[in-house]
Write an enzyme that holds these catalytic residues in place. Sequence first.
Site, mmCIF file in Angstrom:
data_model
loop_
_atom_site.group_PDB
_atom_site.id
_atom_site.type_symbol
_atom_site.label_atom_id
_atom_site.label_comp_id
_atom_site.label_asym_id
_atom_site.label_seq_id
_atom_site.Cartn_x
_atom_site.Cartn_y
_atom_site.Cartn_z
ATOM 1 N N GLU A 39 0.819 -1.211 0.000
ATOM 2 C CA GLU A 39 0.000 0.000 0.000
ATOM 3 C C GLU A 39 0.857 1.267 0.000
ATOM 4 O O GLU A 39 0.537 2.246 -0.680
ATOM 5 C CB GLU A 39 -0.946 0.005 1.214
ATOM 6 C CG GLU A 39 -2.116 -0.956 1.095
ATOM 7 C CD GLU A 39 -3.075 -0.564 -0.020
ATOM 8 O OE1 GLU A 39 -3.376 0.626 -0.161
ATOM 9 O OE2 GLU A 39 -3.524 -1.471 -0.752
ATOM 10 N N CYS A 191 -13.031 1.204 -15.164
ATOM 11 C CA CYS A 191 -13.558 2.567 -15.044
ATOM 12 C C CYS A 191 -12.399 3.553 -15.048
ATOM 13 O O CYS A 191 -12.188 4.315 -14.106
ATOM 14 C CB CYS A 191 -14.379 2.699 -13.762
ATOM 15 S SG CYS A 191 -15.351 4.228 -13.664
ATOM 16 N N CYS A 198 -17.154 0.696 -20.433
ATOM 17 C CA CYS A 198 -18.486 0.520 -19.850
ATOM 18 C C CYS A 198 -19.131 -0.796 -20.268
ATOM 19 O O CYS A 198 -19.899 -1.398 -19.512
ATOM 20 C CB CYS A 198 -19.386 1.686 -20.233
ATOM 21 S SG CYS A 198 -18.841 3.280 -19.554
ATOM 22 N N CYS A 201 -18.081 -3.436 -17.837
ATOM 23 C CA CYS A 201 -18.193 -3.091 -16.420
ATOM 24 C C CYS A 201 -19.382 -3.802 -15.788
ATOM 25 O O CYS A 201 -20.498 -3.770 -16.328
ATOM 26 C CB CYS A 201 -18.348 -1.583 -16.257
ATOM 27 S SG CYS A 201 -18.489 -1.070 -14.523
ATOM 28 N N CYS A 207 -24.908 2.185 -12.939
ATOM 29 C CA CYS A 207 -24.124 3.419 -13.031
ATOM 30 C C CYS A 207 -24.862 4.477 -13.864
ATOM 31 O O CYS A 207 -25.242 4.225 -15.011
ATOM 32 C CB CYS A 207 -22.762 3.124 -13.647
ATOM 33 S SG CYS A 207 -21.723 4.583 -13.844
#
Length: 333
Positions: A39, A191, A198, A201, A207
């Site tokens: 991270e 995205c 799209c 997705c 969305c």
Amino acid sequence: MKQDFKNISTQVVHWYLVDGRHDLPWRHKVTPYRIWISEIMLQQTQVQTVIPYFNAFIKKYPTLATLSPASEDEILAMWSGLGFYRRARNIFAAKEIIKKEYENKFPKHLEQIIRLPGIGKSTAGALMSLAFLEPQPILDGNVKRVISRLIKKDIAVLKEKELWELSKKLVNQEDCFSYTQGIMDLGATVCTQANPSCQTCPLNKSCKSAFKVKAQVKNNTAKTKKIITMNFSLVLTAHSFLLAKNEEGSIWNHLWVPFKDSVIALHASKLKLLKREHIRHELTHRSLDLSINIYLATKEFKVTTDQKYEWIKKDRIKDYGTPQPLTKLMSQL
């Protein structure tokens, strides 16, 4: 139409289990330590750039116990070339706190984790969800973009508080690990900022921006970067390099670099100029214009300076944190 955030969260989980990036090295042998290192490395750096650095770091320091005795210089040495060196210094500072306050065991509570250097609210949420399987919201750049498109609002006008509230609603309570990895992967691979996919997705029916994001034409006009000029004098003997600890708060703060020309000029009588090197080094937002005079000394000598410095043996240079362009130059001398 009111959006069903629980259903959206479930769809993200299902998508991740099938199409997520399961091959990323920090998603195997999951421990709080490995998640923490990944991270921190992933802050402001792309996944493909991080992978070899993560693998090398974990190979040398496979556990928190093996990292515990490492010096700041040793950690910075593993970071050479990854950039944003403050992250490496934060790892050193955090592991010192973990050693002193938590008996060398990674803390398990959100309020403890968020106190560690280099860990903000989103990174702490990722650690809780991924390492301890305690559902917590995250809000990195990818997640912000997914959320703003889901509700079809301009990310520039959304308040941080509103984004956090929406992120919290989306957290999957049953499988926070898959959800957290999935929402990050979705933003990174589907995205995307420019030309999102799209059609593939899993959230395209929920969305409000699906199939409505305007395709962006690639702008081939290169942005003008700020050019930073740096002048160094690199002194070497047959077996060592003369380097100083940079503590001026510059982009290479705490790294080992050659002295400035003005310092070495005081010792010119001991030196033979071998050659001059000019290096252009590109960073994300800046260009470094490096001019380096390379000198040969017959033997090591004391330097008139208040800076911390060392004559570093050539076969030990890899144990010191040095900037990538200088590391490459020294490897050729």
